[in-house]
Design a protein around this motif. Structure first.
Motif, short mmCIF file in Angstrom:
data_model
loop_
_atom_site.label_atom_id
_atom_site.label_comp_id
_atom_site.label_asym_id
_atom_site.label_seq_id
_atom_site.Cartn_x
_atom_site.Cartn_y
_atom_site.Cartn_z
N GLN A 63 35.37 -59.27 -23.87
CA GLN A 63 36.66 -59.36 -24.53
C GLN A 63 37.43 -58.09 -24.24
O GLN A 63 36.85 -57.01 -24.21
N SER A 85 32.11 -57.43 -28.88
CA SER A 85 32.57 -56.39 -27.97
C SER A 85 32.13 -55.02 -28.46
O SER A 85 31.72 -54.85 -29.60
N ALA A 87 34.03 -52.24 -28.77
CA ALA A 87 34.99 -51.60 -29.67
C ALA A 87 34.97 -52.23 -31.06
O ALA A 87 35.02 -51.53 -32.07
N VAL A 88 34.91 -53.55 -31.13
CA VAL A 88 34.88 -54.23 -32.43
C VAL A 88 33.72 -55.23 -32.50
O VAL A 88 33.93 -56.43 -32.48
N PRO A 89 32.50 -54.72 -32.58
CA PRO A 89 31.35 -55.63 -32.68
C PRO A 89 31.41 -56.39 -34.01
O PRO A 89 31.96 -55.88 -34.98
N PHE A 107 31.55 -41.16 -30.13
CA PHE A 107 33.01 -41.11 -30.11
C PHE A 107 33.64 -42.49 -30.34
O PHE A 107 34.49 -42.65 -31.20
N VAL A 108 33.17 -43.48 -29.59
CA VAL A 108 33.80 -44.80 -29.65
C VAL A 108 33.70 -45.41 -31.04
O VAL A 108 34.64 -46.03 -31.54
N ARG A 110 33.24 -43.84 -33.94
CA ARG A 110 33.41 -42.83 -34.98
C ARG A 110 33.85 -43.44 -36.32
O ARG A 110 33.26 -43.18 -37.35
N ASP A 111 34.88 -44.26 -36.28
CA ASP A 111 35.41 -44.80 -37.53
C ASP A 111 34.58 -45.94 -38.10
O ASP A 111 34.77 -46.35 -39.23
N LEU A 112 33.68 -46.46 -37.28
CA LEU A 112 32.92 -47.63 -37.69
C LEU A 112 31.58 -47.25 -38.29
O LEU A 112 30.92 -48.06 -38.94
N ARG A 128 29.64 -42.80 -23.64
CA ARG A 128 30.82 -43.00 -22.82
C ARG A 128 31.29 -41.68 -22.21
O ARG A 128 31.77 -41.64 -21.09
N ARG A 129 31.19 -40.58 -22.98
CA ARG A 129 31.66 -39.29 -22.47
C ARG A 129 30.51 -38.40 -22.03
O ARG A 129 30.70 -37.22 -21.74
N GLN A 215 39.03 -33.48 -21.06
CA GLN A 215 38.77 -34.88 -20.77
C GLN A 215 38.02 -34.99 -19.46
O GLN A 215 38.47 -34.49 -18.44
N GLN A 217 37.48 -37.70 -17.91
CA GLN A 217 38.08 -38.75 -17.08
C GLN A 217 39.57 -38.79 -17.37
O GLN A 217 39.96 -38.68 -18.53
N GLN B 180 40.84 -48.05 -30.12
CA GLN B 180 40.81 -47.94 -31.56
C GLN B 180 42.23 -47.94 -32.13
O GLN B 180 42.54 -48.68 -33.05
N TYR B 190 39.36 -56.44 -39.85
CA TYR B 190 38.00 -56.11 -39.39
C TYR B 190 37.51 -54.83 -40.05
O TYR B 190 38.24 -53.85 -40.14
#
Lengths: 311, 335
Positions: A63, A85, A87-89, A107-108, A110-112, A128-129, A215, A217, B180, B190
């Motif tokens: 997705q 996905s 980002a939003v499993p 990092f990806v 973090r908020d979850l 990822r990083r 960064q 990348q 995000q 969500y």
């Protein structure tokens, strides 16, 4: 007194029996190796499969920016339930699998992480990083997590041997190279501190691009690429996409790139090379690296040479 | 005849309430893990049991999600109803008067330029951003004390474009954080948990009753300036309070679910069709319709292609954007 000593002994015995996994959010202690693990990045999936303890669930949905399991790993992902996905499993799907541990990206996700922690203990690594070294350290920690530390060490030793072999192919006098992922609408340079950049530095091939603003990348356009003027260019593309570089190659500027004039533009599968990032991916990459002549700084040939657009 | 129609309109409120309850219960059964009604009831029976997977899915994940969605949907709708009435403009909704764009910009700013900021900084920042953007739009579109519908819509669009450009400028610096930030911009329920519900609920419990209490004042304001003045109202103060109330409702909702596109536009319009534009009926009907709309959208969002999660805001925008175009055409013709 004796009682106290005994208690101490028992306690220290317990501490020894416990599994300690060091990760980015602290240390996770477990009484026994985790059997039911859910992973939210491909590198964790690759690592756990390499360790012989596949996760019960993984974020392998297709997705948005997600393209599912990288091709090199596809045949080995058996009996792993998709939780959506990266980002939003789907939290429901994760909970339904009743995991003992969830492995997330520092990092990806973090908020979850607070939400995930309510489902099961979370172990977070920077995937990822992360650099090649970072990801290797994660292999050991994940080995400890699933009770396969010895196996993890062996994986790394075997990998080290392969790296040594590959190093022998590397031409020490070769000029620095530029690594970049090309999608239909972006050209993202991977620096010497990215996974693939640091892996190639291990093998003795220097990267032209260094991190900017911390960064590892970043995106550039055709002009930026011309300014960098790499002597060797490695582009990572997907066979089912028309990457932006295919259009750039029609521009006269492209043929003036030193890499174009030297015939040193290589093309590899971006899912296999930049998304797997585990021990199995590394093995795959090393094979293609040697095969393609990139390490030896030989002209790109056959399947690995950049596919020029049809006029 | 007239009395019968009034009675019918009154009956719509309980009917909508019933509808919301039915939708809420149906939503409990939908998600990556499908449950039949019997399974839902059984799981509800032993909610305290931590080992019961179904119970945990219901209590930890679906219930807060449904409640947060309903609450924020209701607030967006109430905000839209108030703004439309006070500005006397069918196009005034939080999406169009800049609240959403301002909140979005503030959110991206916090996420990307202040990565070390604590988690609460995101909702608070979004709230402030929404306020500031609305003040900007309102000040720019006011002319000799009047805000013409088309003027407001055009300036709203222009301000939104500018804020959007600023947001893109910030996103240039972003990398992995983009995904995000983008989910937040589209609007999604969500990841909603009880904590988020407790964060939004106090504001909702303050703002929604306040709006309901003020229904007569809102009516007077919506009749127009001369009527309001002749009824002895302190016009500027009344309008300011009402506008602040409308913007506050939307900004708080943004902190709960991000920007759920067009809920604040569609729900009050539908409510006006069903009941009337009198606020004592319009507000409750809008609240209920907004709640139903978002709960349905979010249920579809997690139930359409499980385990993939579609942002609910995408679905509401899919319904709302064409309606907005239709409204624009109508308003354009009227002038």
């Amino acid at each position: 007194m004796i009682n106290r000593l005994l208690a101490l002994l028992v306690l220290s015995g317990l501490a020894l029996a416990q599994i300690q996994v060091r990760h980015d959010l602290g240390t996770l202690s477990l009484g026994a190796p985790a059997k039911r693990v859910v992973v939210l990045e491909y590198s964790f999936l690759d690592t756990l499969i390499a360790l012989g303890v596949p996760p019960v669930g993984a974020a392998i949905g297709t997705q948005g920016g997600d393209r599912g399991v990288p091709p090199y790993l596809r045949s080995r992902v058996v009996g792993v339930t998709s939780v959506g996905s990266r980002a939003v499993p789907s939290l429901e799907a994760i909970l339904a699998l009743q995991p003992q541990v969830i492995i997330a990206d520092t990092f990806v996700h973090r908020d979850l992480i607070p939400q995930l922690q309510r489902i099961a203990p979370v172990v977070a690594f920077s995937s990822r990083r992360g650099s090649f070294d970072d990801l290797n350290k994660q292999v050991v920690e994940m080995g400890r997590l699933v009770g396969r530390e010895a196996q993890a060490q062996k994986l790394l030793q075997d990998q080290e041997r392969l790296l040594l072999k590959a190093r022998a192919f590397a031409n020490p006098k070769a000029p620095p190279l530029l690594l970049a992922v090309a999608t239909p609408d972006s050209f993202t340079v991977h620096t010497n501190e990215s996974f693939i950049g640091s892996l190639l530095e291990h093998l003795g091939r220097k990267s032209l691009a260094k991190p900017q603003n911390n960064q590892t990348q970043y995106q550039v356009g055709l002009e930026g690429l011309v300014a960098l003027n790499p002597a060797t260019l490695v582009v990572f593309t997907a066979p089912d996409e028309t990457p932006v570089v295919r259009g750039w190659a029609r521009n006269p500027l492209w043929s003036r790139l030193e890499a174009a004039q030297r015939g040193r533009i290589y093309e590899f599968d971006r899912d296999n090379w930049t998304r797997g990032r585990g021990p199995l991916a590394t093995r795959f990459i090393l094979a293609e690296l040697i095969d393609s002549g990139l390490l030896a700084d030989k002209p790109a040939s056959g399947a690995y040479s950049f596919k020029m657009p049809t006029p | 005849m007239k009395a019968a129609r009034a009675g019918l309109k009154l009956a719509i409120i309980p009917l909508l309430t019933l509808g919301l309850v039915v939708v809420g219960i149906a939503a409990l059964g939908v998600g990556a893990v499908r449950m039949s009604l019997a399974e839902v009831l059984q799981a509800l029976g032993n909610l305290g049991n931590a080992d019961d997977t179904h119970g945990r899915i219901l209590y930890d994940l679906r219930m807060p999600r449904i409640l947060v969605g309903a609450l924020c949907g209701a607030m967006f709708a109430a905000s839209g109803a108030i703004l439309q009435g006070v500005v006397r403009n069918p196009l005034a909704s939080p999406d169009i008067v800049g609240v959403a764009a301002g909140a979005g910009l503030a959110a991206v700013f916090t996420l990307i330029l202040l990565p070390q900021a604590p988690l609460w900084a995101l909702p608070v920042g979004a709230c402030l951003g929404g306020f500031l953007a609305f003040v900007l739009v309102y000040l720019l579109s006011i002319r000799t004390g009047e805000v013409l519908p088309i003027r407001l819509a055009l300036i709203g669009v222009a301000v939104e474009a500018s804020l959007d450009a600023l947001r893109r400028l910030i996103l240039v610096r972003a990398d992995d954080g983009v995904a995000q930030a983008l989910t937040f911009l589209v609007g999604t329920v969500y990841g909603a948990d009880w904590e988020r519900l407790w964060r939004v609920l106090p504001f909702a419990l303050l703002l929604i009753p306040l709006a309901l209490i003020l229904h007569q004042k809102l009516d007077v304001l919506s009749f127009g300036d001369s009527t309001a003045k002749s009824l002895g109202m302190r016009l500027e103060l009344g309008r300011l309070v009402a506008l602040l109330l409308g913007v506050a409702l939307a900004s708080v909702a943004v902190t709960g679910t991000g920007i759920l596109g067009f809920v604040g536009l569609i729900a009050p319009h539908a409510a006006r069709l069903l009941v009337s534009s009198r606020f004592h009926l319009l507000l409750p009907a809008s609240l209920l319709l907004g709640a139903i709309l978002v709960v349905v959208a979010d249920t579809l969002a997690r139930g359409l292609v499980p385990p993939l999660e579609i942002p609910a805001g995408l679905l509401t925008t899919l319904v709302g954007a064409p309606y907005f175009l239709y409204l624009m055409r109508r308003v354009g013709r009227a002038r």
